[in-house]
Scaffold this motif. Structure first.
Motif, PDB file in Angstrom:
ATOM      1  N   GLU A 116       0.507  -0.898   0.216  1.00 43.98           N
ATOM      2  CA  GLU A 116       0.059  -0.063   0.137  1.00 43.98           C
ATOM      3  C   GLU A 116       0.663   1.188  -0.013  1.00 43.98           C
ATOM      4  OE1 GLU A 116      -4.022  -1.592   2.123  1.00 43.98           O
ATOM      5  OE2 GLU A 116      -2.574  -0.811   3.816  1.00 43.98           O
ATOM      6  N   ASP A 117       2.008   1.241   1.101  1.00 47.89           N
ATOM      7  CA  ASP A 117       2.608   2.333   0.507  1.00 47.89           C
ATOM      8  C   ASP A 117       3.376   2.595  -1.057  1.00 47.89           C
ATOM      9  OD1 ASP A 117       4.674   4.892   1.782  1.00 47.89           O
ATOM     10  OD2 ASP A 117       6.375   3.254   1.537  1.00 47.89           O
ATOM     11  N   ILE A 118       4.129   1.623  -1.196  1.00 48.15           N
ATOM     12  CA  ILE A 118       4.611   1.623  -2.561  1.00 48.15           C
ATOM     13  C   ILE A 118       3.552   2.207  -3.844  1.00 48.15           C
ATOM     14  CG2 ILE A 118       5.505   0.398  -4.226  1.00 48.15           C
ATOM     15  CD1 ILE A 118       7.496   0.719  -2.471  1.00 48.15           C
ATOM     16  N   THR A 119       2.298   1.486  -3.459  1.00 48.02           N
ATOM     17  CA  THR A 119       0.903   2.427  -4.066  1.00 48.02           C
ATOM     18  C   THR A 119       0.318   3.295  -4.431  1.00 48.02           C
ATOM     19  OG1 THR A 119       0.489  -0.060  -4.415  1.00 48.02           O
ATOM     20  CG2 THR A 119      -1.608   1.992  -4.928  1.00 48.02           C
ATOM     21  N   ASP A 120       1.168   3.942  -2.812  1.00 51.01           N
ATOM     22  CA  ASP A 120       0.835   5.614  -2.933  1.00 51.01           C
ATOM     23  C   ASP A 120       1.293   6.723  -2.884  1.00 51.01           C
ATOM     24  OD1 ASP A 120      -1.621   4.539  -0.798  1.00 51.01           O
ATOM     25  OD2 ASP A 120      -0.486   5.141   0.980  1.00 51.01           O
ATOM     26  N   ARG A 121       2.807   6.420  -2.664  1.00 51.75           N
ATOM     27  CA  ARG A 121       3.881   6.709  -2.981  1.00 51.75           C
ATOM     28  C   ARG A 121       4.093   6.644  -5.465  1.00 51.75           C
ATOM     29  NH1 ARG A 121       8.933   5.962  -1.166  1.00 51.75           N
ATOM     30  NH2 ARG A 121       8.081   3.225  -0.605  1.00 51.75           N
ATOM     31  N   PHE A 122       4.158   5.812  -6.190  1.00 52.66           N
ATOM     32  CA  PHE A 122       4.877   5.106  -6.644  1.00 52.66           C
ATOM     33  C   PHE A 122       3.182   5.326  -8.084  1.00 52.66           C
ATOM     34  CE2 PHE A 122       8.073   4.399  -4.691  1.00 52.66           C
ATOM     35  CZ  PHE A 122       9.256   4.722  -5.763  1.00 52.66           C
ATOM     36  N   GLY A 123       1.996   5.658  -7.476  1.00 50.26           N
ATOM     37  CA  GLY A 123       0.887   5.184  -8.305  1.00 50.26           C
ATOM     38  C   GLY A 123      -0.092   3.820  -8.494  1.00 50.26           C
ATOM     39  N   GLY A 124      -0.586   3.813  -8.963  1.00 48.84           N
ATOM     40  CA  GLY A 124      -1.647   2.714  -8.752  1.00 48.84           C
ATOM     41  C   GLY A 124      -2.539   3.444 -10.399  1.00 48.84           C
ATOM     42  N   PRO A 125      -3.692   2.164 -10.444  1.00 47.84           N
ATOM     43  CA  PRO A 125      -5.005   1.502  -9.237  1.00 47.84           C
ATOM     44  C   PRO A 125      -4.224   0.444  -8.679  1.00 47.84           C
ATOM     45  CG  PRO A 125      -5.660   1.936 -11.271  1.00 47.84           C
ATOM     46  CD  PRO A 125      -4.731   2.300 -11.968  1.00 47.84           C
ATOM     47  N   PHE A 126      -3.920   0.259  -7.895  1.00 47.99           N
ATOM     48  CA  PHE A 126      -3.346  -1.571  -7.413  1.00 47.99           C
ATOM     49  C   PHE A 126      -4.647  -1.351  -6.180  1.00 47.99           C
ATOM     50  CE2 PHE A 126      -0.790  -5.000  -5.180  1.00 47.99           C
ATOM     51  CZ  PHE A 126      -1.643  -5.893  -6.704  1.00 47.99           C
ATOM     52  N   ALA A 127      -4.469  -2.690  -5.624  1.00 48.48           N
ATOM     53  CA  ALA A 127      -5.740  -3.505  -4.595  1.00 48.48           C
ATOM     54  C   ALA A 127      -4.723  -4.648  -4.061  1.00 48.48           C
ATOM     55  CB  ALA A 127      -6.782  -3.237  -4.720  1.00 48.48           C
ATOM     56  N   VAL A 128      -4.376  -3.802  -2.484  1.00 46.91           N
ATOM     57  CA  VAL A 128      -3.919  -5.304  -1.870  1.00 46.91           C
ATOM     58  C   VAL A 128      -5.054  -5.853  -0.397  1.00 46.91           C
ATOM     59  CG1 VAL A 128      -2.467  -3.885  -0.308  1.00 46.91           C
ATOM     60  CG2 VAL A 128      -1.872  -6.221  -0.794  1.00 46.91           C
ATOM     61  N   GLU A 129      -5.467  -6.724  -0.159  1.00 45.30           N
ATOM     62  CA  GLU A 129      -5.603  -7.446   0.928  1.00 45.30           C
ATOM     63  C   GLU A 129      -5.567  -8.809   1.497  1.00 45.30           C
ATOM     64  OE1 GLU A 129      -9.417  -9.639  -1.197  1.00 45.30           O
ATOM     65  OE2 GLU A 129      -9.262  -7.472  -2.106  1.00 45.30           O
ATOM     66  N   LEU A 130      -6.072  -8.746   2.393  1.00 45.74           N
ATOM     67  CA  LEU A 130      -6.175  -9.940   3.005  1.00 45.74           C
ATOM     68  C   LEU A 130      -6.837 -10.814   3.301  1.00 45.74           C
ATOM     69  CD1 LEU A 130      -4.508  -9.078   6.269  1.00 45.74           C
ATOM     70  CD2 LEU A 130      -3.147  -9.591   4.732  1.00 45.74           C
ATOM     71  N   THR A 131      -6.406 -12.396   3.305  1.00 44.81           N
ATOM     72  CA  THR A 131      -7.970 -12.466   3.450  1.00 44.81           C
ATOM     73  C   THR A 131      -7.501 -14.572   4.600  1.00 44.81           C
ATOM     74  OG1 THR A 131      -9.261 -14.852   2.418  1.00 44.81           O
ATOM     75  CG2 THR A 131      -7.244 -14.489   1.819  1.00 44.81           C
ATOM     76  N   ASP A 132      -8.855 -14.588   5.083  1.00 42.60           N
ATOM     77  CA  ASP A 132      -8.218 -15.250   5.757  1.00 42.60           C
ATOM     78  C   ASP A 132      -8.479 -17.214   5.264  1.00 42.60           C
ATOM     79  OD1 ASP A 132      -6.760 -14.230   8.084  1.00 42.60           O
ATOM     80  OD2 ASP A 132      -9.175 -13.879   9.324  1.00 42.60           O
TER      81      ASP A 132
END
Length: 181
Positions: A52-68
């Motif tokens: 998320e930090d890299i996406t904020d700084r270097f652009g997107g769009p891109f999403a990352v999420e957790l799953t159990d």
């Protein structure tokens, strides 16, 4: 890539303390090479924060999420599943068929393991794909697969909302604010 059916990456498993860097690199590779999002299994919250930090700084769009429940993600995926493994069909033999499926509107879920992958993943996949039949990392497999899927177009991608960008150069490491030439 925007305007086309989704390409997501599912990282099966995460061993805290052992897989932090590799799981992070799966997410960063997915982002950099054209996927729309990464779904990381287990306690990979540090990896999510980094991506998320890299996406904020270097652009997107891109999403990352957790799953159990990565198996539930796999079962409920509304599209085609590509399991990346060194025991699968050769990528060069099936890449056209996978691209054609996506061109027909099918979202793609690329699945990469972290430890021994159970046989039910092989059975759930529409394609079990090997980028080589030699031992290699899941990051290498993902990178080769995404490059083949997008036929190199991901390398020319424009990034939205970037505050920083890397200046390509023969030597050195130059990162500048995104609005500078």
């Amino acid at each position: 890539m925007q305007g086309e059916p989704e390409v997501a990456v599912l990282r099966l498993g995460h061993r805290p303390g052992r897989d932090e860097r590799m799981t992070t690199h799966v997410g960063l590779t997915a982002r950099a090479l054209g996927a729309d999002r990464a779904i990381l299994a287990g306690d990979a919250s540090k990896s999510v924060e980094t991506v998320e930090d890299i996406t904020d700084r270097f652009g997107g769009p891109f999403a990352v999420e957790l799953t159990d429940s990565p198996r539930q993600v796999l079962r409920e995926w509304d599209g085609r599943v590509v399991h990346l493994t060194m025991y699968g069909e050769r990528v060069q033999d099936v890449e056209g068929e996978i691209r054609e499926s996506r061109a027909d509107g099918e979202p793609i879920l690329a699945v990469v393991g972290s430890q021994k992958v159970s046989f039910d993943v092989y059975e759930a996949a529409d394609w079990n794909v090997g980028v080589t039949n030699q031992p290699h990392s899941e990051v290498a497999g993902l990178a080769v697969f995404l490059d083949r899927l997008f036929e190199g177009r991901e390398l020319e991608r424009e990034w939205e909302g970037a505050s920083h960008r890397v200046i390509p150069e023969e030597t050195g490491k130059t990162v500048v604010p995104a609005d500078e030439e």
